[in-house]
Design a protein around this motif. Structure first.
Motif, PDB file in Angstrom:
ATOM      1  N   LEU A   1       0.990  -1.173   0.205  1.00 19.14           N
ATOM      2  CA  LEU A   1       0.148   0.032  -0.025  1.00 19.14           C
ATOM      3  C   LEU A   1       0.935   1.311  -0.014  1.00 19.14           C
ATOM      4  N   LYS A   2       1.983   1.185   0.743  1.00 17.23           N
ATOM      5  CA  LYS A   2       2.698   2.435   0.486  1.00 17.23           C
ATOM      6  C   LYS A   2       3.486   2.654  -0.603  1.00 17.23           C
ATOM      7  N   ARG A   3       3.271   1.967  -1.661  1.00 14.60           N
ATOM      8  CA  ARG A   3       3.791   2.448  -2.953  1.00 14.60           C
ATOM      9  C   ARG A   3       2.811   3.085  -3.765  1.00 14.60           C
ATOM     10  N   ILE A   4       1.604   3.151  -3.404  1.00 18.57           N
ATOM     11  CA  ILE A   4       0.559   4.113  -3.924  1.00 18.57           C
ATOM     12  C   ILE A   4       1.134   5.856  -3.600  1.00 18.57           C
ATOM     13  N   ASP A   5       1.246   6.283  -4.885  1.00 15.24           N
ATOM     14  CA  ASP A   5       1.761   7.637  -4.611  1.00 15.24           C
ATOM     15  C   ASP A   5       0.775   8.587  -5.157  1.00 15.24           C
ATOM     16  N   PHE A   6      -0.216   9.355  -4.158  1.00 18.77           N
ATOM     17  CA  PHE A   6      -1.169  10.143  -4.482  1.00 18.77           C
ATOM     18  C   PHE A   6      -1.091  11.071  -5.479  1.00 18.77           C
ATOM     19  N   SER A   7       0.124  11.787  -5.179  1.00 20.61           N
ATOM     20  CA  SER A   7       0.273  12.997  -6.080  1.00 20.61           C
ATOM     21  C   SER A   7       0.306  12.458  -7.624  1.00 20.61           C
ATOM     22  N   LYS A   8       1.059  11.038  -8.015  1.00 21.98           N
ATOM     23  CA  LYS A   8       0.921  10.726  -9.208  1.00 21.98           C
ATOM     24  C   LYS A   8      -0.396  10.406  -9.526  1.00 21.98           C
ATOM     25  N   CYS A   9      -1.342   9.844  -8.778  1.00 20.78           N
ATOM     26  CA  CYS A   9      -2.674   9.448  -8.899  1.00 20.78           C
ATOM     27  C   CYS A   9      -3.509  10.409  -9.349  1.00 20.78           C
ATOM     28  N   LEU A  10      -3.216  11.746  -8.783  1.00 20.86           N
ATOM     29  CA  LEU A  10      -4.050  13.062  -9.180  1.00 20.86           C
ATOM     30  C   LEU A  10      -3.479  13.600 -10.551  1.00 20.86           C
ATOM     31  N   ASP A  11      -1.975  13.298 -10.773  1.00 21.73           N
ATOM     32  CA  ASP A  11      -1.654  13.749 -12.155  1.00 21.73           C
ATOM     33  C   ASP A  11      -2.362  12.905 -13.229  1.00 21.73           C
ATOM     34  N   LEU A  12      -2.771  11.712 -12.976  1.00 23.68           N
ATOM     35  CA  LEU A  12      -3.268  10.728 -14.051  1.00 23.68           C
ATOM     36  C   LEU A  12      -4.760  10.599 -13.911  1.00 23.68           C
ATOM     37  N   LEU A  13      -5.388  10.966 -12.702  1.00 23.88           N
ATOM     38  CA  LEU A  13      -6.892  10.780 -12.666  1.00 23.88           C
ATOM     39  C   LEU A  13      -7.479  12.166 -12.673  1.00 23.88           C
ATOM     40  N   SER A  14      -8.558  12.226 -13.667  1.00 29.50           N
ATOM     41  CA  SER A  14      -9.157  13.532 -13.684  1.00 29.50           C
ATOM     42  C   SER A  14     -10.582  13.491 -12.714  1.00 29.50           C
ATOM     43  N   PHE A  15     -11.226  14.476 -12.753  1.00 33.90           N
ATOM     44  CA  PHE A  15     -12.437  14.780 -12.019  1.00 33.90           C
ATOM     45  C   PHE A  15     -13.640  13.689 -12.640  1.00 33.90           C
TER      46      PHE A  15
ATOM     47  N   ILE B   1     -16.696   8.393 -12.556  1.00 33.81           N
ATOM     48  CA  ILE B   1     -17.202   7.243 -13.127  1.00 33.81           C
ATOM     49  C   ILE B   1     -16.879   6.162 -12.015  1.00 33.81           C
ATOM     50  N   THR B   2     -15.798   6.461 -11.095  1.00 36.12           N
ATOM     51  CA  THR B   2     -15.756   5.402  -9.879  1.00 36.12           C
ATOM     52  C   THR B   2     -16.920   5.391  -8.984  1.00 36.12           C
ATOM     53  N   GLU B   3     -17.218   6.821  -8.861  1.00 35.61           N
ATOM     54  CA  GLU B   3     -18.350   6.842  -7.982  1.00 35.61           C
ATOM     55  C   GLU B   3     -19.712   6.200  -8.475  1.00 35.61           C
ATOM     56  N   LYS B   4     -19.888   6.233  -9.706  1.00 37.69           N
ATOM     57  CA  LYS B   4     -21.018   5.829 -10.436  1.00 37.69           C
ATOM     58  C   LYS B   4     -21.074   4.077 -10.305  1.00 37.69           C
ATOM     59  N   LYS B   5     -19.771   3.573 -10.414  1.00 37.16           N
ATOM     60  CA  LYS B   5     -19.357   2.341 -10.431  1.00 37.16           C
ATOM     61  C   LYS B   5     -19.688   1.490  -9.106  1.00 37.16           C
ATOM     62  N   LEU B   6     -19.334   2.298  -8.026  1.00 34.61           N
ATOM     63  CA  LEU B   6     -19.581   2.066  -6.547  1.00 34.61           C
ATOM     64  C   LEU B   6     -21.008   2.094  -6.178  1.00 34.61           C
ATOM     65  N   GLU B   7     -21.768   2.544  -7.221  1.00 32.84           N
ATOM     66  CA  GLU B   7     -23.206   2.861  -6.818  1.00 32.84           C
ATOM     67  C   GLU B   7     -23.422   3.651  -5.469  1.00 32.84           C
ATOM     68  N   LEU B   8     -22.732   4.942  -5.688  1.00 30.31           N
ATOM     69  CA  LEU B   8     -22.587   5.648  -4.769  1.00 30.31           C
ATOM     70  C   LEU B   8     -23.602   6.791  -5.000  1.00 30.31           C
ATOM     71  N   LYS B   9     -23.965   7.831  -3.819  1.00 31.96           N
ATOM     72  CA  LYS B   9     -24.788   9.065  -4.328  1.00 31.96           C
ATOM     73  C   LYS B   9     -24.004  10.048  -5.148  1.00 31.96           C
ATOM     74  N   ASN B  10     -24.363  11.034  -5.718  1.00 27.13           N
ATOM     75  CA  ASN B  10     -23.922  11.965  -6.465  1.00 27.13           C
ATOM     76  C   ASN B  10     -23.240  13.027  -5.239  1.00 27.13           C
ATOM     77  N   TYR B  11     -22.057  12.649  -4.865  1.00 28.93           N
ATOM     78  CA  TYR B  11     -21.735  13.589  -3.783  1.00 28.93           C
ATOM     79  C   TYR B  11     -20.509  14.525  -4.387  1.00 28.93           C
ATOM     80  N   LEU B  12     -19.594  13.749  -4.984  1.00 30.06           N
ATOM     81  CA  LEU B  12     -18.393  14.457  -5.621  1.00 30.06           C
ATOM     82  C   LEU B  12     -18.479  15.682  -6.442  1.00 30.06           C
ATOM     83  N   SER B  13     -17.959  16.905  -6.107  1.00 31.56           N
ATOM     84  CA  SER B  13     -17.883  18.178  -6.958  1.00 31.56           C
ATOM     85  C   SER B  13     -16.720  18.512  -7.317  1.00 31.56           C
TER      86      SER B  13
END
Length: 233
Positions: free
Chosen positions: A190-204, A209-221
């Motif tokens: 788990l320590k190998r996950i670099d959140f800065s790099k994740c944010l460079d590669l992941l968009s809003f 899309i992840t929120e929808k796949k997880l069947e969560l309410k529309n919370y993220l803005s």
């Protein structure tokens, strides 16, 4: 920093189930003690959903930090102190050497991070990674089969959960973890996950899309996402 959950090696006494509004230990005994040292407990097997906020399991937490002297319990929670002493043999029979030369009824995997309201956790034993946002009216504890990050605010925990459950991170973890091992998703992995790099590669949009796949309410803005990203700039 990734932390593991509470380790006590004394489940028969320390872990309680709520049955018909009564707390029962694993010896099927009714436990009538103060609430002050009792916390809701989630075990690794409970982390199967992206958001977890209820349980019928509880655990007695005897320390707030490693090696804290425990005789304060005698004054703060005398019924709990008596219960622990009545079952002292279970603690004395713990096999792990980590309990040698420690205060009586000691536990491990405890610190300030344990008492933060929001946690994002994963079961180290699972074969298919699922990261769960853990929160509730009370502070939840996790058992030592879990690894987690702690947060003061819900939004940071929620967005972290989405990042960790994204296809990008899931694919990365499945590539670096030894899925045949007993604990594929260890702290080292788990320590190998670099959140800065994740944010460079992941968009809003990726996180929506992840929120929808997880069947969560529309919370993220976008506003919440941009505020989160600012922490890494």
């Amino acid at each position: 920093e990734w932390k593991h959950g509470v380790k006590h090696d004394c489940a028969k006494i320390m872990e309680l189930n709520l049955e018909n509004n009564q707390l029962m230990n694993k010896n099927n005994e009714n436990v009538n003690i103060e609430n002050s040292l009792i916390y809701p407990l989630l075990k690794s097997s409970d982390l199967k959903k992206p958001i977890v906020n209820e349980t019928s399991k509880y655990v007695i937490i005897t320390q707030t930090k490693i090696k804290q002297v425990t005789n304060y319990i005698k004054t703060k929670a005398p019924k709990t102190w008596k219960y622990l002493n009545d079952n002292k043999e279970y603690f004395e029979n713990r096999k792990s050497s980590i309990y040698d030369n420690t205060p009586e009824f000691s536990i491990f995997g405890i610190g300030d991070y344990s008492f933060m309201k929001y946690k994002v956790a994963i079961a180290g034993f699972c074969k298919n990674p699922m990261f769960s946002l853990v929160s509730g009216d009370e502070i939840f504890m996790l058992d030592d089969g879990c690894y987690y990050l702690s947060f003061d605010d819900y939004d940071s925990a929620y967005i972290t959960m989405l990042i960790l459950n994204s296809e990008l991170v899931r694919e990365f973890l499945n590539n670096i973890a030894f899925l045949d091992s007993k604990r594929p998703f260890s702290k080292k992995v788990l320590k190998r996950i670099d959140f800065s790099k994740c944010l460079d590669l992941l968009s809003f949009d990726d996180l929506k899309i992840t929120e929808k796949k997880l069947e969560l309410k529309n919370y993220l803005s976008e506003e919440k996402f941009n505020a989160y990203k600012e922490q890494f700039e």
